[in-house]
Design a protein around this motif. Structure first.
Motif, short mmCIF file in Angstrom:
data_model
loop_
_atom_site.label_atom_id
_atom_site.label_comp_id
_atom_site.label_asym_id
_atom_site.label_seq_id
_atom_site.Cartn_x
_atom_site.Cartn_y
_atom_site.Cartn_z
N LEU A 38 0.83 -1.21 0.00
CA LEU A 38 0.00 0.00 0.00
C LEU A 38 0.86 1.26 0.00
O LEU A 38 0.55 2.23 -0.69
CB LEU A 38 -0.93 0.00 1.21
CG LEU A 38 -2.12 -0.94 1.14
CD1 LEU A 38 -2.89 -0.91 2.47
CD2 LEU A 38 -3.04 -0.54 0.00
N MET A 39 1.94 1.23 0.77
CA MET A 39 2.83 2.39 0.81
C MET A 39 3.49 2.61 -0.56
O MET A 39 3.63 3.75 -1.01
CB MET A 39 3.87 2.22 1.90
CG MET A 39 3.29 2.36 3.29
SD MET A 39 4.46 2.08 4.62
CE MET A 39 5.70 3.29 4.27
N ALA A 41 2.25 1.74 -3.47
CA ALA A 41 1.21 2.23 -4.38
C ALA A 41 0.94 3.71 -4.13
O ALA A 41 0.78 4.49 -5.08
CB ALA A 41 -0.07 1.42 -4.21
N ALA A 42 0.90 4.12 -2.87
CA ALA A 42 0.67 5.53 -2.55
C ALA A 42 1.83 6.39 -3.05
O ALA A 42 1.61 7.49 -3.57
CB ALA A 42 0.48 5.70 -1.05
N ASP A 43 3.03 5.89 -2.91
CA ASP A 43 4.20 6.63 -3.40
C ASP A 43 4.15 6.77 -4.92
O ASP A 43 4.41 7.85 -5.46
CB ASP A 43 5.49 5.92 -2.98
CG ASP A 43 6.73 6.68 -3.39
OD1 ASP A 43 6.81 7.89 -3.09
OD2 ASP A 43 7.62 6.06 -4.00
N LEU A 45 1.48 6.73 -6.83
CA LEU A 45 0.39 7.65 -7.15
C LEU A 45 0.82 9.09 -6.91
O LEU A 45 0.53 9.98 -7.71
CB LEU A 45 -0.85 7.31 -6.33
CG LEU A 45 -2.09 8.17 -6.60
CD1 LEU A 45 -2.53 8.03 -8.05
CD2 LEU A 45 -3.20 7.79 -5.65
N SER A 46 1.54 9.32 -5.82
CA SER A 46 2.03 10.66 -5.51
C SER A 46 2.99 11.15 -6.60
O SER A 46 2.92 12.30 -7.04
CB SER A 46 2.73 10.65 -4.16
OG SER A 46 3.35 11.87 -3.91
#
Length: 54
Positions: A38-39, A41-43, A45-46
């Motif tokens: 999840l981290m 994927a968030a990175d 996306l950012s």
């Protein structure tokens, strides 16, 4: 059909609780891997949003 879904939900909860109680080290590894994904994927996306905004 609704009773089947409810039964399956309770069975899944019972399985997860059983797994956590009998294999805590493995369960912690699964959670750690999931949160790492999840981290990541968030990175990603950012980075994408920053690239689009620039």
């Amino acid at each position: 059909m609704a009773r089947l879904k409810q039964w399956l939900k309770y069975a899944l909860i019972a399985f997860v609780a059983f797994y956590l109680l009998t294999q805590p080290e493995s369960a912690a590894g699964v959670i750690d891997a999931g949160l790492g994904g999840l981290m990541s994927a968030a990175d990603s996306l950012s980075r994408f949003v920053n690239a689009v905004a620039a």
